[in-house]
Write an enzyme that holds these catalytic residues in place. Structure first.
Site, PDB file in Angstrom:
ATOM      1  N   LYS A 172       0.833  -1.193   0.000  1.00 35.54           N
ATOM      2  CA  LYS A 172       0.000   0.000   0.000  1.00 35.54           C
ATOM      3  C   LYS A 172       0.875   1.253   0.000  1.00 35.54           C
ATOM      4  O   LYS A 172       1.968   1.257   0.573  1.00 35.54           O
ATOM      5  CB  LYS A 172      -0.899  -0.043   1.235  1.00 35.54           C
ATOM      6  CG  LYS A 172      -1.986   1.017   1.314  1.00 35.54           C
ATOM      7  CD  LYS A 172      -2.852   0.768   2.539  1.00 35.54           C
ATOM      8  CE  LYS A 172      -3.943   1.813   2.706  1.00 35.54           C
ATOM      9  NZ  LYS A 172      -4.791   1.527   3.871  1.00 35.54           N
ATOM     10  N   LEU A 221      -6.624   8.845   3.264  1.00 35.19           N
ATOM     11  CA  LEU A 221      -6.803   7.495   3.819  1.00 35.19           C
ATOM     12  C   LEU A 221      -8.111   7.247   4.559  1.00 35.19           C
ATOM     13  O   LEU A 221      -8.553   6.104   4.646  1.00 35.19           O
ATOM     14  CB  LEU A 221      -5.651   7.132   4.785  1.00 35.19           C
ATOM     15  CG  LEU A 221      -4.245   7.010   4.188  1.00 35.19           C
ATOM     16  CD1 LEU A 221      -3.268   6.543   5.258  1.00 35.19           C
ATOM     17  CD2 LEU A 221      -4.199   6.065   3.015  1.00 35.19           C
ATOM     18  N   SER A 247      -9.444   1.788   2.511  1.00 39.06           N
ATOM     19  CA  SER A 247      -8.436   2.585   1.845  1.00 39.06           C
ATOM     20  C   SER A 247      -7.360   1.765   1.135  1.00 39.06           C
ATOM     21  O   SER A 247      -6.576   2.309   0.358  1.00 39.06           O
ATOM     22  CB  SER A 247      -7.771   3.514   2.866  1.00 39.06           C
ATOM     23  OG  SER A 247      -7.091   2.782   3.876  1.00 39.06           O
ATOM     24  N   SER A 248      -7.323   0.461   1.390  1.00 42.56           N
ATOM     25  CA  SER A 248      -6.355  -0.393   0.682  1.00 42.56           C
ATOM     26  C   SER A 248      -6.937  -0.840  -0.651  1.00 42.56           C
ATOM     27  O   SER A 248      -6.859  -2.024  -1.030  1.00 42.56           O
ATOM     28  CB  SER A 248      -5.993  -1.608   1.546  1.00 42.56           C
ATOM     29  OG  SER A 248      -5.614  -1.223   2.848  1.00 42.56           O
ATOM     30  N   ILE A 268      -8.095   0.876   9.553  1.00 42.75           N
ATOM     31  CA  ILE A 268      -8.536   1.638  10.724  1.00 42.75           C
ATOM     32  C   ILE A 268     -10.052   1.581  10.896  1.00 42.75           C
ATOM     33  O   ILE A 268     -10.578   1.950  11.931  1.00 42.75           O
ATOM     34  CB  ILE A 268      -8.074   3.108  10.650  1.00 42.75           C
ATOM     35  CG1 ILE A 268      -8.255   3.805  12.011  1.00 42.75           C
ATOM     36  CG2 ILE A 268      -8.812   3.872   9.550  1.00 42.75           C
ATOM     37  CD1 ILE A 268      -7.740   5.214  12.073  1.00 42.75           C
ATOM     38  N   GLY A 269     -10.764   1.100   9.879  1.00 44.84           N
ATOM     39  CA  GLY A 269     -12.217   1.010  10.000  1.00 44.84           C
ATOM     40  C   GLY A 269     -12.807   0.027   9.002  1.00 44.84           C
ATOM     41  O   GLY A 269     -14.001   0.049   8.719  1.00 44.84           O
ATOM     42  N   GLY A 270     -11.940  -0.830   8.458  1.00 44.38           N
ATOM     43  CA  GLY A 270     -12.361  -1.757   7.411  1.00 44.38           C
ATOM     44  C   GLY A 270     -11.521  -1.613   6.165  1.00 44.38           C
ATOM     45  O   GLY A 270     -11.857  -2.167   5.110  1.00 44.38           O
ATOM     46  N   SER A 271     -10.403  -0.903   6.261  1.00 44.19           N
ATOM     47  CA  SER A 271      -9.618  -0.543   5.075  1.00 44.19           C
ATOM     48  C   SER A 271      -8.914  -1.708   4.400  1.00 44.19           C
ATOM     49  O   SER A 271      -8.468  -1.590   3.263  1.00 44.19           O
ATOM     50  CB  SER A 271      -8.581   0.530   5.439  1.00 44.19           C
ATOM     51  OG  SER A 271      -9.216   1.750   5.728  1.00 44.19           O
TER      52      SER A 271
END
Length: 608
Positions: A172, A221, A247-248, A268-271
């Protein structure tokens, strides 16, 4: 007057880059020494000059940003072209190379052939490099080829004993790689190449892997889409009208399209988990602290309520487990002594002990799409048939937790840090809807929160949470509330006597520009970042015609604008991948991977 001019136009900082407040200080000092009448006239003129300064500064910053973007794009184009030239040269001199066969091998099959010598790293490297270059033309998933990988390939035999010997690995964009930017999709971070590799990149190299490409991310991000004004929008490998997630998202698209068989993301939240769901692959978010974060760039460094963590993404669960085993080694523990020295527990991963598993189809905050709920029901039935015990489970007070602990935790400063990073940036279309409320003054957020409450309780609560915590004392209280909620949730798991949890993951892939409008739809993944529980995603199905038919009757829980937007976001998805999410308690990462592996195998057997 002469003295004023000298103050304005001399000195190390050009007047067009000085803050208007600084210029006005010089003006006020000058006004003290002249007649009141002249002072009034001059004050009016000074206000005009101040406005002109602001305008000139904006123009200057816009040009500077445009030049930085162009420079970054040129670097990317140059790396892609040089890599393409190298691939063509290799193909000419090695016409016998069977890339098609190499690309079909799983990671475990590939590493075995590389170790025994029936394949050499060059064949594998150039096969994946060619596939990546082809895919990037369609998906726009790469921010640049790591040209140093061609040199690493020549010296690779020194790491022949590594668990990932000869394996090309994608990373990433926010992973530190020496002499390359980690921009996080924001212009302010361009032209600041890092001075050394991140710890995980160092460990990957030590294990014989070859990091060969950096992949795209959303602007700043903090989004589960994947577009930024520097490198553009990444598309879904299964349907170009859909997003890859984020974000990934660059990782998800590249691996889902077959251009990489192992990649590194962060979550951080499902990335990691959302792009894995959208792109039809597997992704794993470990317990925070299990893998080193040193050398990974972030926008919100220092934010502790909802921790981010790195993790692997791959085509299958065995690849995730092999990656974790390779990373959890003495070399990582030595490079980063803050990581607990816990090697990979292969015994737990390979166990077959029957488990007691909680399950839920609906988290009570966002009604799942028909395919999300159906996939949980189908996997539940498979696990029961395999001898596991499945019991219903409900999250504790999720509506309150989303606003008071998660949103207020991540944006405790009222989004000031995020907006500061975006200053001088054109805002990407994928982010525009999301950050619009962030920009409002606190008094207006509170007023609007009150006014819209009769129409949308969720929007009202979220908008109020965007005001932040307000003081250090309140931040400490918020941290304490997070600790209490983690304890309460673990106690609830103990009460239910469950070893793990089966639940949906956001999906299927959204139509473009809906992620920014639907931040609440990340509730299915965000909770486990707050709880610091390991969680992984396994693709188990595809959207069926009957799912699309059922979606026509979708109303949602609150029947507000977000529910209407969610229905539109997931529409037109027939044939796209659908996944489920598996979760365990902190530090039970191997158990989570073991359950993911079993789900993967049961699904394969049921569809064979």
């Amino acid at each position: 007057m002469q003295q004023l001019c000298r103050n304005l136009f001399s000195g190390p900082t050009p007047w067009c880059l000085r803050q208007p407040e600084s210029i006005m200080e010089d003006v006020k000092f000058f006004l003290q020494d002249i007649e009141p009448r002249k002072a009034a006239l001059f004050t009016g003129a000074a206000c005009v000059v101040g406005s002109v300064v602001v305008l000139v500064q904006k123009v200057y910053k816009h040009r500077e940003a445009k030049a930085k973007i162009q420079k970054a794009q040129n670097r990317r184009t140059d790396s892609l072209q040089r890599a393409e030239h190298a691939v063509l040269q290799y193909k000419k001199s090695h016409p016998e190379n069977d890339s098609a066969l190499i690309l079909t091998l799983s990671l475990s099959e590939l590493t075995k052939k590389l170790q025994e010598g029936s394949l050499n790293p060059e064949e594998v490297f150039y096969s994946y490099m060619e596939k990546t270059l082809d895919l990037n033309g369609d998906l726009n998933c790469c921010t640049g080829i790591l040209l140093e990988s061609f040199d690493q390939l020549k010296t690779l035999d020194s790491n022949k004993k590594g668990l990932l010997y000869g394996v090309p690995v994608s990373i990433k964009e926010n992973y530190g790689y020496k002499n390359h930017d980690s921009s996080c999709g924001v212009i302010i971070n361009l032209d600041q190449p890092v001075q050394r590799d991140s710890v995980l990149v160092e460990v990957l190299k030590k294990q014989g892997a070859i990091p060969f490409v950096k992949t795209n991310v959303p602007q700043a991000l903090l989004s589960y889409d994947c577009g930024n004004p520097i490198y553009g929008q990444t598309l879904n490998p299964h349907n170009l009208n859909k997003t890859s997630g984020g974000s990934s998202g660059g990782e998800g698209a590249l691996i889902g399209g077959g251009g990489s068989l192992l990649g590194m993301g962060s979550d951080i939240g499902g990335s990691i988990r959302i792009p894995a769901s959208f792109c039809g692959i597997c992704g794993f978010k470990p317990t925070p602290g299990r893998l080193s974060l040193q050398g990974l760039s972030s926008i919100y460094r220092g934010q502790k309520s909802v921790p981010s963590c790195p993790g692997p993404m791959a085509r299958d669960v065995d690849s995730l487990a092999l990656c974790m085993q390779a990373l959890l080694c003495d070399h990582m523990f030595s490079l980063d002594p803050t990581v607990p020295p816990l090697p990979f527990n292969a015994q737990v991963y390979q166990s077959s002990k029957p488990l007691r598993i909680g399950y839920l189809e609906n988290d009570g905050y966002i009604q799942p799409s028909p395919s999300m709920a159906r996939s949980v029901r189908e996997v539940k039935a498979l696990l029961e048939a395999a001898g596991h015990t499945l019991v219903p489970y409900r999250h504790l007070n999720l509506n309150h937790i989303i606003c008071e602990l998660i949103v207020k935790g991540i944006l405790a400063d009222g989004a000031i840090t995020l907006l500061g990073k975006l200053e001088g940036n054109p805002v990407d279309p994928t982010l525009r809807s999301q950050i619009m409320p962030y920009c409002l003054p606190i008094w207006l957020k509170k007023t609007l929160s009150f006014l819209i409450r009769p129409f949308s309780i969720r929007a009202s609560d979220i908008l109020h949470s965007l005001c932040g915590v307000g003081s250090v004392q309140n931040l400490w209280k918020q941290h304490a509330a997070v600790e209490d909620y983690i304890k309460e949730t673990i106690a609830e798991w103990r009460k239910c006597k469950i070893d793990a949890l089966l639940c949906p993951v956001t999906g299927p892939a959204f139509n473009h520009l809906y992620c920014g409008k639907l931040t609440p739809a990340a509730s299915y993944t965000l909770l486990f970042n707050l709880l610091q529980f390991p969680a992984g995603v396994v693709t188990v199905s595809t959207v069926k015609a009957e799912d699309e038919e059922e979606l026509k009757h979708y109303k949602g829980i609150y029947q507000d604008q977000w529910d209407k937007d969610f229905k539109r976001a997931v529409s037109g998805a027939e044939g796209l991948p659908v996944a489920v999410q598996l979760v365990t308690l902190p530090w039970q990462d191997e158990l989570c991977l073991r359950l993911m592996k079993e789900v993967e195998q049961l699904v394969k057997q049921s569809t064979a």
